[in-house]
Scaffold this active site. Sequence first.
Site, PDB file in Angstrom:
ATOM      1  N   LYS A 277       0.842  -1.195   0.000  1.00  0.00           N
ATOM      2  CA  LYS A 277       0.000   0.000   0.000  1.00  0.00           C
ATOM      3  C   LYS A 277       0.879   1.247   0.000  1.00  0.00           C
ATOM      4  CE  LYS A 277      -4.687  -0.646   1.572  1.00  0.00           C
ATOM      5  NZ  LYS A 277      -5.733  -0.142   2.470  1.00  0.00           N
ATOM      6  N   GLU A 363     -19.049  -8.755   9.221  1.00  0.00           N
ATOM      7  CA  GLU A 363     -20.140  -8.123   9.952  1.00  0.00           C
ATOM      8  C   GLU A 363     -21.096  -9.138  10.575  1.00  0.00           C
ATOM      9  OE1 GLU A 363     -18.673  -5.280   6.779  1.00  0.00           O
ATOM     10  OE2 GLU A 363     -19.294  -7.380   6.814  1.00  0.00           O
ATOM     11  N   ARG A 391     -25.527  -5.955   6.404  1.00  0.00           N
ATOM     12  CA  ARG A 391     -24.969  -7.250   6.030  1.00  0.00           C
ATOM     13  C   ARG A 391     -25.185  -8.303   7.117  1.00  0.00           C
ATOM     14  NH1 ARG A 391     -19.200  -6.685   3.255  1.00  0.00           N
ATOM     15  NH2 ARG A 391     -20.226  -7.982   1.686  1.00  0.00           N
TER      16      ARG A 391
END
Length: 616
Positions: A277, A363, A391
């Site tokens: 990243k 979730e 979700r």
Amino acid sequence: MTTLLNTINSPADLRSMTRSQLKPLADELRQYVLESVSKTGGHLSSNLGTVELTIALHYVFNTPEDRLVWDVGHQTYPHKILTGRRDQMHSLRQLNGISGFPRRAESEYDTFGTAHSSTSISAALGMALAARTKGEDRHAVAIIGDGSMTAGMAFEAMNNAGVHDDINLLVVLNDNDMSISPPVGALNRYLARLMSGKFYAAARNVGKSVLPSPVLELARRFEEHAKGMIVPATMFEEFGFNYIGPIDGHDLDSLIPTLQNIRNLKGPQFLHVVTKKGQGYKLAEADPVLYHGPGKFNPAEGIKPAIVPAKQSYTQVFGNWLCDMAAADQKLVGITPAMREGSGMVEFEKQFPKRYYDVGIAEQHSVTFAAGLACEGLKPVVAIYSTFLQRAYDQLIHDVALQNLDVTFALDRAGLVGADGATHAGNYDLAYLRCIPNMVVMAASDENECRQMLSTAYQYPGPAAVRYPRGSGIGVPTGKDLTTIPLGKGEIKRQGKRIAILAFGSLVHQALQAAEQLDATLANMRFVKPLDVELLKSLAASHDELVTVEEGCTMGGAGSAVAEAMAEAGITKPLLILGLPDRFVDHGDPGLLLAQCGLDATGIKKSIRARFGSAA
């Protein structure tokens, strides 16, 4: 001089380039991403990390005929630039501009809308099987981050895909050791062990190319034994995928030949690519979290330390309350599904590391995990964005509410969220929560009320949710106390005549301005469930017309709750329900979006006058 990037208006232009041109192209593309994001704000670290991978995929595969599905979607700026949207990057995440995520309506190269995580393998499998059904010879490629692999949906899709050995499906694991918050869990440890075994993969490939066949068979048998000693058993192969890698995701000389070879293979393929990243921008490499989603900044100087705003954000209010309540009650545990920074739990983790749980992008698990903790007498607080709780709806109903377990839900990003757009807007929580038995649902109108509501929810012996918007409040100071508010009771903020406005949560302040201009009564209802029916009856008895205002969908929301209560009580006064329209609201400045929806003070006043006449 004409740069290489300026000559590319589609991936077909990219595929006409020589291999020697791709490395300088990658440098130009990385710089363009950096300059673009610095002017508009947006996701940076993840996109700097996918430059070479994006080039390689479009170079090898015949897009858009071959389908690319990007997961989670915030790593697609290089993809957008190479697919004809280079000159639109100045409008990124702006009103009427291009989206920060893949969007089918925006480009034929955006084959699937992805902004929530872990959906790419399922979608790509559907595309691959559709191609087989239709007799079409094309590939489907899912590019999924290592953080997104923590969600059960990714493994459900792999379990399904592994039994189809005649499809053109490739899953690319973009392993950058980072989702948004630092990576967690056993999968991350597993990938780290795979990385430590790179030398084994290289040795195996060399052996296959040089050994005569009798010795090769002996080597194959030894390989099955040695694999368990040198590299952890590759679970991806157990799912029925041909595992390849890991390879350097910034090395085009490795990426392109590998992808070309994979393109000629049948059956489910799994390519493990390692990227960094922030690659190529030292400041982002050093702090990928800080540069994950920055606002505008000067690339030469980097992000300057933020000036402490005069107003607290609601996220900060929650973070401070969580630490204070945890200090007062040893039973409190905090849970987040991979959103430590976004949910304001950094300080909580520092102060109470043994009572902090980041479960990864999972979730559904986070909610049932909280239910298990509650069964044993602990007091879990689940910090989750409104859009992400969607979700885990089945778990919310069956695992928490049905058993009436004591779980507190702190719903951040309720209502419109601005630049992230429809995928991240929390427009439906009032509607999907209030229909669930045993639930208490509150909407905060200012910072101190948010703190009091969190304490109220925490003390309530059952499931309770507090919703609050993204960004700062109106500037109301908060104390250190942990006081509660009366359950199911609203309050009158302004006494007026003829019209009563019943406002919920974030729009109380806008509604109050409208009420002052209309000389209307303004009630801060505070609770969507249980609704303050006595206050409603009192207002209906003393006013000619009623208006409800909420930053949520009108179908099934707070206004619907008022209409239902009026019908139950036999109240026949005129009722105007104001809220978000029955459409998905695009990205843009939050204030402009609110005005477009008629939910700023001017819009509220205009709607009331349009319904009830000039006397209003």
